[in-house]
Design an enzyme around this catalytic site. Structure first.
Site, PDB file in Angstrom:
ATOM      1  N   GLU A  84      -7.713   4.241  23.473  1.00  0.00           N
ATOM      2  CA  GLU A  84      -8.109   3.141  24.340  1.00  0.00           C
ATOM      3  C   GLU A  84      -8.767   2.032  23.519  1.00  0.00           C
ATOM      4  O   GLU A  84      -9.460   2.296  22.540  1.00  0.00           O
ATOM      5  CB  GLU A  84      -9.084   3.647  25.403  1.00  0.00           C
ATOM      6  CG  GLU A  84      -8.412   4.635  26.354  1.00  0.00           C
ATOM      7  CD  GLU A  84      -9.293   5.046  27.520  1.00  0.00           C
ATOM      8  OE1 GLU A  84      -8.811   4.976  28.659  1.00  0.00           O
ATOM      9  OE2 GLU A  84     -10.456   5.440  27.312  1.00  0.00           O
ATOM     10  N   CYS A  98     -13.364  -3.968  21.373  1.00  0.00           N
ATOM     11  CA  CYS A  98     -13.952  -2.697  20.971  1.00  0.00           C
ATOM     12  C   CYS A  98     -12.814  -1.788  20.519  1.00  0.00           C
ATOM     13  O   CYS A  98     -11.960  -1.385  21.302  1.00  0.00           O
ATOM     14  CB  CYS A  98     -14.718  -2.099  22.153  1.00  0.00           C
ATOM     15  SG  CYS A  98     -15.544  -0.558  21.762  1.00  0.00           S
ATOM     16  N   CYS A 105     -13.019  12.872  18.066  1.00  0.00           N
ATOM     17  CA  CYS A 105     -14.087  12.664  17.085  1.00  0.00           C
ATOM     18  C   CYS A 105     -14.657  14.012  16.670  1.00  0.00           C
ATOM     19  O   CYS A 105     -14.790  14.910  17.490  1.00  0.00           O
ATOM     20  CB  CYS A 105     -15.192  11.801  17.701  1.00  0.00           C
ATOM     21  SG  CYS A 105     -16.502  11.398  16.527  1.00  0.00           S
ATOM     22  N   CYS A 109     -21.065  14.524  19.511  1.00  0.00           N
ATOM     23  CA  CYS A 109     -22.341  14.188  20.156  1.00  0.00           C
ATOM     24  C   CYS A 109     -22.350  14.741  21.586  1.00  0.00           C
ATOM     25  O   CYS A 109     -21.345  14.668  22.298  1.00  0.00           O
ATOM     26  CB  CYS A 109     -22.550  12.681  20.179  1.00  0.00           C
ATOM     27  SG  CYS A 109     -22.597  11.989  18.514  1.00  0.00           S
ATOM     28  N   CYS A 112     -21.316  12.299  24.612  1.00  0.00           N
ATOM     29  CA  CYS A 112     -20.158  11.401  24.479  1.00  0.00           C
ATOM     30  C   CYS A 112     -18.865  12.056  24.952  1.00  0.00           C
ATOM     31  O   CYS A 112     -18.521  13.156  24.514  1.00  0.00           O
ATOM     32  CB  CYS A 112     -20.029  10.954  23.026  1.00  0.00           C
ATOM     33  SG  CYS A 112     -18.567   9.958  22.703  1.00  0.00           S
ATOM     34  N   CYS A 329     -19.433   2.196  27.187  1.00  0.00           N
ATOM     35  CA  CYS A 329     -19.762   3.018  26.019  1.00  0.00           C
ATOM     36  C   CYS A 329     -19.667   4.500  26.340  1.00  0.00           C
ATOM     37  O   CYS A 329     -20.207   4.959  27.336  1.00  0.00           O
ATOM     38  CB  CYS A 329     -21.200   2.776  25.573  1.00  0.00           C
ATOM     39  SG  CYS A 329     -21.495   1.140  24.977  1.00  0.00           S
TER      40      CYS A 329
HETATM   41  N1  SAH Z   1     -18.826   6.947  16.496  1.00  0.00           N
HETATM   42  C1  SAH Z   1     -19.511   5.716  16.337  1.00  0.00           C
HETATM   43  C2  SAH Z   1     -18.744   4.611  16.976  1.00  0.00           C
HETATM   44  C3  SAH Z   1     -18.555   4.784  18.466  1.00  0.00           C
HETATM   45  S1  SAH Z   1     -19.692   3.748  19.167  1.00  0.00           S
HETATM   46  C4  SAH Z   1     -20.928   5.827  16.848  1.00  0.00           C
HETATM   47  O1  SAH Z   1     -21.234   6.822  17.484  1.00  0.00           O
HETATM   48  O2  SAH Z   1     -21.713   4.945  16.543  1.00  0.00           O
HETATM   49  C5  SAH Z   1     -19.889   4.351  20.683  1.00  0.00           C
HETATM   50  C6  SAH Z   1     -21.299   3.997  21.153  1.00  0.00           C
HETATM   51  O3  SAH Z   1     -21.387   4.446  22.501  1.00  0.00           O
HETATM   52  C7  SAH Z   1     -22.350   4.743  20.355  1.00  0.00           C
HETATM   53  O4  SAH Z   1     -23.516   4.011  20.154  1.00  0.00           O
HETATM   54  C8  SAH Z   1     -22.579   5.929  21.254  1.00  0.00           C
HETATM   55  O5  SAH Z   1     -23.774   6.510  21.001  1.00  0.00           O
HETATM   56  C9  SAH Z   1     -22.472   5.313  22.626  1.00  0.00           C
HETATM   57  N2  SAH Z   1     -22.210   6.309  23.652  1.00  0.00           N
HETATM   58  C10 SAH Z   1     -21.553   7.474  23.542  1.00  0.00           C
HETATM   59  N3  SAH Z   1     -21.557   8.158  24.714  1.00  0.00           N
HETATM   60  C11 SAH Z   1     -22.233   7.376  25.585  1.00  0.00           C
HETATM   61  C12 SAH Z   1     -22.574   7.520  26.982  1.00  0.00           C
HETATM   62  N4  SAH Z   1     -22.206   8.589  27.683  1.00  0.00           N
HETATM   63  N5  SAH Z   1     -23.248   6.513  27.540  1.00  0.00           N
HETATM   64  C13 SAH Z   1     -23.592   5.400  26.849  1.00  0.00           C
HETATM   65  N6  SAH Z   1     -23.302   5.225  25.554  1.00  0.00           N
HETATM   66  C14 SAH Z   1     -22.650   6.200  24.927  1.00  0.00           C
HETATM   67 FE1  SF4 Z   2     -18.122  10.463  17.867  1.00  0.00          FE
HETATM   68 FE2  SF4 Z   2     -18.883   9.791  20.318  1.00  0.00          FE
HETATM   69 FE3  SF4 Z   2     -20.674  10.690  18.578  1.00  0.00          FE
HETATM   70 FE4  SF4 Z   2     -19.610   8.253  18.223  1.00  0.00          FE
HETATM   71  S1  SF4 Z   2     -20.876   8.903  19.933  1.00  0.00           S
HETATM   72  S2  SF4 Z   2     -19.903   9.866  16.682  1.00  0.00           S
HETATM   73  S3  SF4 Z   2     -17.538   8.628  19.003  1.00  0.00           S
HETATM   74  S4  SF4 Z   2     -18.940  11.859  19.388  1.00  0.00           S
END
Ligand code: SAH
Ligand code: SF4
Length: 340
Positions: A84, A98, A105, A109, A112, A329
């Site tokens: 996406e 974006c 990934c 996390c 996420c 996000c």
């Molecule tokens: N992997 C990289 C790039 C992806 S950025 C990173 O983690 O920085 C995606 C952003 O969205 C990150 O700052 C992540 O922490 C945030 N994100 C992930 N899951 C989310 C959620 N459920 N609600 C809000 N932000 C979220």
């Molecule tokens: Fe990967 Fe999601 Fe963590 Fe970013 S926030 S490093 S995309 S698992």
């Protein structure tokens, strides 16, 4: 078959040199994706190119527009995997793309959605570059219209280091998409040695760090990789990163209700960022089915922000965009053709 968007202009084995410029011009300025349409090239060259290369590796299979004008694109890749890309309308006629860097990934996390499907594969250079190109093409943007590019879609960009760095170069190249590195921001969950490596490339891009927690125990729960690269190692790497004098390193702080939104955390954050040209961006946790984490109230978010501001930390709240089409996000993931 090879994809021509995988290459920097100097890497193409085509003579004379001006032909390469013509080809790049057709691809990156006129958004043409068939060599036959490149009318100023000799017939033999067009045939040779068609035999050797494809141009665009992405196929749009879904395009949604949210009530706030945020657009989400579901692209199919040549192996039928999907990614996406989100186009966010900012003020006036300004847009931010974006971009995704991986299918899934590895970082995993806990908050996420992208991570829930595990890791599938890295995106190629062309698959990254084409996401930006496709935005310009679909929206019919003029070739000189500049967009902001954020590497904040699916995946961890520094875990696909070589391809992401090369994509940044093609996107910034005058013969490519010509988007200045100052308009490009790479967001990482904090692979400290890769931040150090990136610093040495001196690309001129902006750096965003997904910090989310100020003590290692909590950060390990949220971002398991913190066990390998703890907060201090990330901060140390950031201190070495070359940042334009007028810019700041962005620290993303995902606010989860009752988890990391207390005053003690705010105080620790202030201390941690001491001496760094930093800007904090607070992100509301976006819930999804099955998660136990909660989104904080607007009031709590404002309080946290005001507290940081009072302590001298520049801090803003990221307004969630595209919520009604799951484009915000952390809401991006692989989908099938029906978007499920
Ligand atoms: N992997 C990289 C790039 C992806 S950025 C990173 O983690 O920085 C995606 C952003 O969205 C990150 O700052 C992540 O922490 C945030 N994100 C992930 N899951 C989310 C959620 N459920 N609600 C809000 N932000 C979220
Ligand atoms: Fe990967 Fe999601 Fe963590 Fe970013 S926030 S490093 S995309 S698992």
């Amino acid at each position: 078959m090879k994809c021509i968007m995988d290459y920097l202009i100097d890497e193409l084995d085509i003579t004379p040199n001006f032909r390469k410029k013509q080809i790049f011009d057709w691809i990156y300025k006129k958004y043409v994706d068939d060599f036959e349409e490149m009318t100023n090239l000799p017939k033999e060259l067009k045939a040779k190119l068609s035999k050797e290369f494809i141009i665009n590796p992405l196929k749009i299979i879904r395009h949604e527009i949210a009530s706030d004008q945020t657009e989400k694109f579901l692209f199919e890749l040549s192996d039928k995997r999907t990614i996406e890309t989100v186009l966010i309308k900012m003020k006036e006629d300004k847009y931010t793309v974006c971009v995704s860097s991986q299918v899934g990934c590895k970082v995993g996390c806990s908050f996420c959605l992208t991570a829930k499907d595990g890791f599938v594969r890295n995106l190629s250079v062309a698959e990254i570059v084409a996401q930006v190109l496709m935005m310009k093409k679909v929206k019919n943007f003029a070739q000189n219209k500049s967009l902001n590019v954020v590497y904040m879609g699916m995946g961890e960009p520094l875990d696909n280091y070589d391809n992401v760095v090369k994509a940044i170069r093609i996107i910034q190249d005058e013969d490519g998409l010509n988007i200045s590195p100052r308009r490009q921001t790479l967001s990482t969950s904090g692979i400290a040695p890769k931040i150090t490596k990136l610093a040495k490339e001196d690309l001129g891009i902006n750096l965003a760090i997904s910090l989310h927690a100020v003590d290692d125990k909590l950060r390990e729960e949220l971002i398991p990789m913190n066990k390998a690269y703890n907060i201090q190692s990330v901060i140390d790497a950031v201190r070495q990163f070359p940042i334009n004098k007028r810019k700041k390193v962005l620290f993303e702080y995902l606010v989860i209700d009752g988890v990391n939104d207390d005053k003690k955390s705010a105080d620790k954050l202030v201390k941690l960022l001491n001496g760094i040209a930093a800007k904090v961006n607070l992100i509301y946790f976006n819930p999804y089915p099955g998660t136990t984490y909660k989104r904080p109230t607007t009031q709590k978010m404002e309080e946290f922000k005001n507290y940081l501001n009072k302590k001298g930390v520049i801090c803003t709240i990221r307004q969630s965009k595209g919520m009604d089409i799951s484009a915000a996000c952390g809401q991006l993931r692989q989908k099938d053709k029906d978007g499920l």
